[in-house]
Design an enzyme around this catalytic site. Structure first.
Site, PDB file in Angstrom:
ATOM      1  N   LYS A  33       0.829  -1.220   0.000  1.00  0.00           N
ATOM      2  CA  LYS A  33       0.000   0.000   0.000  1.00  0.00           C
ATOM      3  C   LYS A  33       0.858   1.263   0.000  1.00  0.00           C
ATOM      4  O   LYS A  33       0.490   2.272  -0.555  1.00  0.00           O
ATOM      5  CB  LYS A  33      -0.907   0.040   1.239  1.00  0.00           C
ATOM      6  CG  LYS A  33      -1.946  -1.046   1.261  1.00  0.00           C
ATOM      7  CD  LYS A  33      -2.826  -0.947   2.495  1.00  0.00           C
ATOM      8  CE  LYS A  33      -2.163  -1.365   3.782  1.00  0.00           C
ATOM      9  NZ  LYS A  33      -1.797  -2.762   3.901  1.00  0.00           N
ATOM     10  N   GLN A  47      -3.209  -2.595   7.642  1.00  0.00           N
ATOM     11  CA  GLN A  47      -3.431  -4.050   7.576  1.00  0.00           C
ATOM     12  C   GLN A  47      -4.163  -4.408   6.276  1.00  0.00           C
ATOM     13  O   GLN A  47      -3.977  -3.719   5.283  1.00  0.00           O
ATOM     14  CB  GLN A  47      -4.204  -4.565   8.802  1.00  0.00           C
ATOM     15  CG  GLN A  47      -3.402  -4.549  10.091  1.00  0.00           C
ATOM     16  CD  GLN A  47      -3.540  -3.271  10.881  1.00  0.00           C
ATOM     17  OE1 GLN A  47      -4.613  -2.712  10.977  1.00  0.00           O
ATOM     18  NE2 GLN A  47      -2.461  -2.806  11.458  1.00  0.00           N
ATOM     19  N   GLY A  92       3.003  -1.457   9.839  1.00  0.00           N
ATOM     20  CA  GLY A  92       4.339  -0.999   9.472  1.00  0.00           C
ATOM     21  C   GLY A  92       4.274  -0.566   8.026  1.00  0.00           C
ATOM     22  O   GLY A  92       4.143  -1.408   7.140  1.00  0.00           O
TER      23      GLY A  92
HETATM   24  P1  IMP Z   1      -2.767  -7.661  16.074  1.00  0.00           P
HETATM   25  O1  IMP Z   1      -3.275  -6.649  15.109  1.00  0.00           O
HETATM   26  O2  IMP Z   1      -1.415  -7.325  16.639  1.00  0.00           O
HETATM   27  O3  IMP Z   1      -3.763  -7.987  17.145  1.00  0.00           O
HETATM   28  O4  IMP Z   1      -2.538  -9.027  15.273  1.00  0.00           O
HETATM   29  C1  IMP Z   1      -3.627  -9.789  14.734  1.00  0.00           C
HETATM   30  C2  IMP Z   1      -3.249 -10.404  13.395  1.00  0.00           C
HETATM   31  O5  IMP Z   1      -3.094  -9.372  12.425  1.00  0.00           O
HETATM   32  C3  IMP Z   1      -1.920 -11.177  13.387  1.00  0.00           C
HETATM   33  O6  IMP Z   1      -2.041 -12.270  12.484  1.00  0.00           O
HETATM   34  C4  IMP Z   1      -0.928 -10.171  12.822  1.00  0.00           C
HETATM   35  O7  IMP Z   1       0.173 -10.804  12.211  1.00  0.00           O
HETATM   36  C5  IMP Z   1      -1.808  -9.462  11.809  1.00  0.00           C
HETATM   37  N1  IMP Z   1      -1.366  -8.085  11.525  1.00  0.00           N
HETATM   38  C6  IMP Z   1      -1.537  -6.995  12.299  1.00  0.00           C
HETATM   39  N2  IMP Z   1      -1.035  -5.900  11.710  1.00  0.00           N
HETATM   40  C7  IMP Z   1      -0.538  -6.296  10.522  1.00  0.00           C
HETATM   41  C8  IMP Z   1       0.064  -5.598   9.426  1.00  0.00           C
HETATM   42  O8  IMP Z   1       0.247  -4.372   9.433  1.00  0.00           O
HETATM   43  N3  IMP Z   1       0.436  -6.364   8.350  1.00  0.00           N
HETATM   44  C9  IMP Z   1       0.194  -7.711   8.303  1.00  0.00           C
HETATM   45  N4  IMP Z   1      -0.405  -8.390   9.291  1.00  0.00           N
HETATM   46  C10 IMP Z   1      -0.765  -7.699  10.389  1.00  0.00           C
END
Ligand code: IMP
Length: 424
Positions: free
Chosen positions: A15, A223, A39
């Site tokens: 993105k 995300q 990130g």
């Molecule tokens: P959380 O958002 O830290 O609660 O993680 C929940 C799920 O979302 C996990 O599988 C993470 O690896 C995924 N995830 C969260 N943020 C990102 C992102 O920015 N890129 C890819 N996966 C993400």
């Protein structure tokens, strides 16, 4: 023209490059969900930056950047990000960085609860980023969260913070996790609040006034749509609405004010963390990792890889209302002899065009593939649609047909110039 840029798969679709391109003409850039779990790698004027909470418009002078009400903010991380950018020579002031007074605060305790919950799940764990995102959104839904508005009056902040640390420590105790030192948390949050205070305001009228004046607002999704708490692979999702609707609820800009929605997708699929991934495939994973591709930007962990999943993308295009897809990483398939794309799932004797709700059923789905001949040619130097190999153009067109949304642009490398418009 107000545009949403949404990841259409499980995040990391690239993105940043699309956003960087659109930021140039935007007046306002807004984030509306997620937190420092995101990130965003952005290359602006040839320099690489990694942003977590701050919208990428910060890298351009004269743009107003808004962290909307739907974002969850770790105040210490945000201050660190501001310092990192200032060290890189980026000017940040309350004129170009606005923080919603309605945004919820991630406390150190939320990170502890995130880690404790993950540990308690054992081999069923979600694989979260351990940034405290889930517990903060849970507090928001339980109506016990702290908001940036609580940072405005220092006296009030101390009072509400002390009370919240007390109840959160009781919660940690129940999870068998060591309690946080209340003074350490208090000092850290108060120090960060002092830095952030001048940036906090009601961003909802600010954004709506901008829209009214005909300014260009770019909404930077974080995300990916399949991590959406409502539409994703629940419970292997994040805790916010990462889809188009989340941009509206997370910013206070109504759906009637959105003009264009771009879905970003890779030419194949990747995912980090646990959860169903019907088209996961070792052949493509080993190949991409061998090229040094598909390692996490922040953690360096190899991402799970697989073929394009037409079921996921058809679904994602539908609930996001994408006008067009921005396909990235097409060059990642350059050396593939045969390219597969999943058109439907087989679940027992059923053929599914959309994913099932139950995680066990999703895990049991077998992808039905269509195979297309690869192009076996370097596309990274191509700058126009005409220059792309015929098999490559055929893949892009077929991809759009299968998912029911046209591909508007394709990316054949990380640079801005490596973006090609697809004729309609
Ligand atoms: P959380 O958002 O830290 O609660 O993680 C929940 C799920 O979302 C996990 O599988 C993470 O690896 C995924 N995830 C969260 N943020 C990102 C992102 O920015 N890129 C890819 N996966 C993400």
């Amino acid at each position: 023209m107000n545009t949403l840029v949404i990841g259409s798969q499980w995040g990391d679709e690239g993105k940043g490059k699309v956003i960087d391109f659109l930021t140039e003409t935007a007046d306002y850039v807004a984030r509306s969900q997620g937190g420092s779990n995101a990130g965003h790698t952005v290359i602006a004027k040839g320099k690489k930056y990694v942003l977590h909470l701050i919208p990428s418009g910060i890298l351009w002078p004269g743009k107003v950047n808004v962290i909307g009400n739907g974002v969850v903010i770790n105040p210490t991380s945000l201050v660190e990000e501001i310092e990192y950018l200032r060290n890189e020579g980026v000017a940040i002031s309350p004129a170009n960085l606005l923080i919603s007074d309605r945004a919820h605060v991630v406390l150190p305790i939320h990170r502890d609860i995130d880690a404790a919950q993950e540990e308690a799940l054992g081999d069923q764990k979600i694989g979260t980023t351990k940034q405290g995102i889930g517990p903060t959104y849970a507090d928001k839904a339980r109506r016990v969260g702290l908001r940036m508005a609580d940072f405005v009056d220092p006296e009030r902040l101390e009072k509400v913070l002390k009370a919240r640390i007390k109840t959160a420590n009781e919660e940690l105790e129940r999870l068998g996790w060591p309690a946080a030192d209340p003074n350490v948390t208090l000092d850290a949050v108060i120090a960060a609040a002092n830095v952030l205070r001048p940036h906090i305001c009601n961003t909802i009228p600010v954004l709506n006034q901008a829209v009214k004046e005909g300014k260009t607002v770019l909404f930077e999704g974080a995300q990916g749509a399949m991590l959406d708490i409502d539409f994703g692979t629940y419970p292997f999702v994040t805790s916010s609405n990462t889809s188009a609707g989340g941009c509206c609820t997370g910013s206070g800009v109504a759906p009637t004010r959105i003009d264009h929605i771009i879905g970003v997708c890779k030419a194949y699929t990747t995912r980090v963390g646990a959860g169903p991934f019907a088209t996961e495939d070792d052949e493509i994973g080993d190949y991409l990792h061998g090229l040094g591709r598909e390692f996490g930007a922040t953690t360096g962990r190899p991402r799970r890889c697989g073929w394009a999943d037409g079921v996921v993308l058809r679904y994602s295009s539908m609930f996001n209302g994408f006008n067009e897809m921005a396909m990235t990483n097409l060059d990642g398939l350059d050396e593939m002899k045969t390219i597969k794309i999943c058109t439907a799932y087989r679940l027992g004797d059923q053929i599914l065009e959309y994913p099932p709700a139950l995680i066990e059923e999703w895990e049991a789905c077998e992808p039905i593939y269509e195979e297309l001949p690869g192009w076996m040619q370097d596309t990274s130097k191509c700058t126009t649609w005409e220059e792309l190999p015929e098999n490559c153009k055929a893949y892009v067109k077929r991809f759009g047909e299968i998912i029911g949304c046209p591909v508007g642009t394709v990316g054949v490398g990380p640079d801005r110039e490596q973006t090609i418009a697809v004729p309609h």
